[in-house]
Design a protein around this motif. Structure first.
Motif, PDB file in Angstrom:
ATOM      1  N   VAL A 199       0.848  -1.201   0.000  1.00  0.00           N
ATOM      2  CA  VAL A 199       0.000   0.000   0.000  1.00  0.00           C
ATOM      3  C   VAL A 199       0.882   1.250   0.000  1.00  0.00           C
ATOM      4  CG1 VAL A 199      -1.682   1.318   1.360  1.00  0.00           C
ATOM      5  CG2 VAL A 199      -1.938  -1.163   1.127  1.00  0.00           C
ATOM      6  N   GLU A 200       1.983   1.194   0.774  1.00  0.00           N
ATOM      7  CA  GLU A 200       2.848   2.373   0.903  1.00  0.00           C
ATOM      8  C   GLU A 200       3.463   2.772  -0.441  1.00  0.00           C
ATOM      9  OE1 GLU A 200       3.244  -0.507   2.662  1.00  0.00           O
ATOM     10  OE2 GLU A 200       2.118   0.197   4.397  1.00  0.00           O
ATOM     11  N   THR A 203       0.898   3.763  -3.217  1.00  0.00           N
ATOM     12  CA  THR A 203       0.354   5.110  -2.992  1.00  0.00           C
ATOM     13  C   THR A 203       1.334   6.168  -3.502  1.00  0.00           C
ATOM     14  OG1 THR A 203      -0.858   4.326  -1.057  1.00  0.00           O
ATOM     15  CG2 THR A 203      -0.514   6.702  -1.222  1.00  0.00           C
ATOM     16  N   ASP A 207       0.603   8.660  -6.658  1.00  0.00           N
ATOM     17  CA  ASP A 207       0.662  10.107  -6.421  1.00  0.00           C
ATOM     18  C   ASP A 207       1.651  10.774  -7.380  1.00  0.00           C
ATOM     19  OD1 ASP A 207      -1.210   9.739  -4.479  1.00  0.00           O
ATOM     20  OD2 ASP A 207       0.145  10.063  -2.775  1.00  0.00           O
ATOM     21  N   ARG A 238      -6.723   1.852  -6.045  1.00  0.00           N
ATOM     22  CA  ARG A 238      -7.011   2.613  -4.813  1.00  0.00           C
ATOM     23  C   ARG A 238      -8.081   1.906  -3.984  1.00  0.00           C
ATOM     24  NH1 ARG A 238      -3.921   7.004  -4.161  1.00  0.00           N
ATOM     25  NH2 ARG A 238      -3.282   8.245  -5.951  1.00  0.00           N
ATOM     26  N   MET A 241      -6.428  -0.985  -2.305  1.00  0.00           N
ATOM     27  CA  MET A 241      -5.606  -0.547  -1.163  1.00  0.00           C
ATOM     28  C   MET A 241      -6.492  -0.219   0.040  1.00  0.00           C
ATOM     29  SD  MET A 241      -2.391   1.565  -2.705  1.00  0.00           S
ATOM     30  CE  MET A 241      -3.240   2.780  -3.671  1.00  0.00           C
TER      31      MET A 241
END
Ligand SMILES: [Zn+2]
Length: 283
Positions: A199-200, A203, A207, A238, A241
């Motif tokens: 997830v980290e 993301t 972004d 998304r 996640m």
């Protein structure tokens, strides 16, 4: 049969081959210079690309950017014989490969040590056959963060990004053409025991990608995806996640939550994505 397609005025690409893991190779043609994206998985792959460039009457590559260190993106470097650019982390990984042998025995030994995987070894055997004249070469230019190349009327922004697939991967954005080459950055980490996304890192990657106003997103082992379709992919990631975090990485609960949200049976792509995120929570 590989094809050589024009995507926009100044962006061309050669289609991939899944059996031998040949990625998409790109060509950005400026008024002064042209830049190639990735070197191909073999001299033959690189030579075929050059033939197509000539057939189309395009300017041969003067520079080359490597998206990451994986064999299928770099083994054509010697054949290309032009100055090449990569991130510092990619160069460090390629340095480790300089002394490798590519015989069946050497590949098996590295699989045993956990530094090679069957997926790549099988494709290497298929691409090269029994005689493997592989000469790994180091890139000429290395950078960290971001590097902008002016090709004359068109620019390539080389952007190092966090991602699960390969630390040190770079994206290439061409603002004048609104094309973003993703390399393999959107794919999972395939060098772990269980293929995974975190997830980290996902993301951070999404972004970074969202900073660019692209009309096309080029997946190295896929296609040049129009923005509307890419946005659906991002929404799916998304969503995946979100359920990963809510379910603490517990796959059965992730499936239930995802299904509840979309109110239908999961697609194969969604199912695989959830498994990768669940694997990433455990690793
Ligand atoms: Zn890769």
């Amino acid at each position: 049969m590989q094809q050589f397609n024009q995507l926009t005025d100044r962006v061309w690409y050669q289609t991939p081959v899944s059996e031998t893991d040949r990625p998409i190779l790109g060509l950005i043609v400026g008024a002064k210079r042209s830049l190639m994206i990735d070197a191909g998985n073999s001299s033959q792959h690189a030579a075929l690309f050059l033939e197509e460039v000539e057939r189309q009457g395009l300017k041969k590559p003067d520079l080359l950017a490597l998206t990451h260190w994986h064999w299928d993106h770099i083994f054509g470097l010697k054949e290309m014989n032009v100055p090449s650019i990569a991130t510092k982390r990619t160069v460090a990984r390629i340095e480790q490969m300089l002394d490798y042998d590519w015989t069946d025995e050497a590949l098996e030994a590295r699989i045993g040590q956990g530094i090679e995987i069957p997926f790549c070894a099988d494709a290497i055997k298929l691409e090269f056959g029994p005689t493997r004249d592989i000469a790994v070469q180091l890139p000429d230019i290395q950078f960290e963060g971001e590097l902008v190349v002016d090709l004359g009327g068109v620019h390539c922004i080389l952007r190092e990004v966090e991602n699960d697939h390969s630390p040190g991967s770079l994206l290439v954005y061409i603002p004048e053409e609104r094309v973003l080459f993703l390399g393999d950055a959107m794919y999972a980490d395939i060098f772990s025991a269980k293929w995974n996304y975190t997830v980290e890192r996902m993301t951070l990657l999404l972004d970074a990608i969202a900073e660019y106003d692209a009309a096309y997103y080029v997946w190295s082992h896929g296609e040049a995806m129009p923005r509307e379709v890419f946005e659906q992919e991002v929404a799916m990631l998304r969503q995946a996640m979100d359920v990963t975090e809510r379910a603490g990485g517990k796959i059965s609960e992730m499936r239930r939550l995802y299904k509840e949200t979309v109110d239908r049976v999961l697609t194969t792509d969604e199912e695989e994505t959830l498994v990768f995120f669940a694997n990433g929570m455990k690793s």
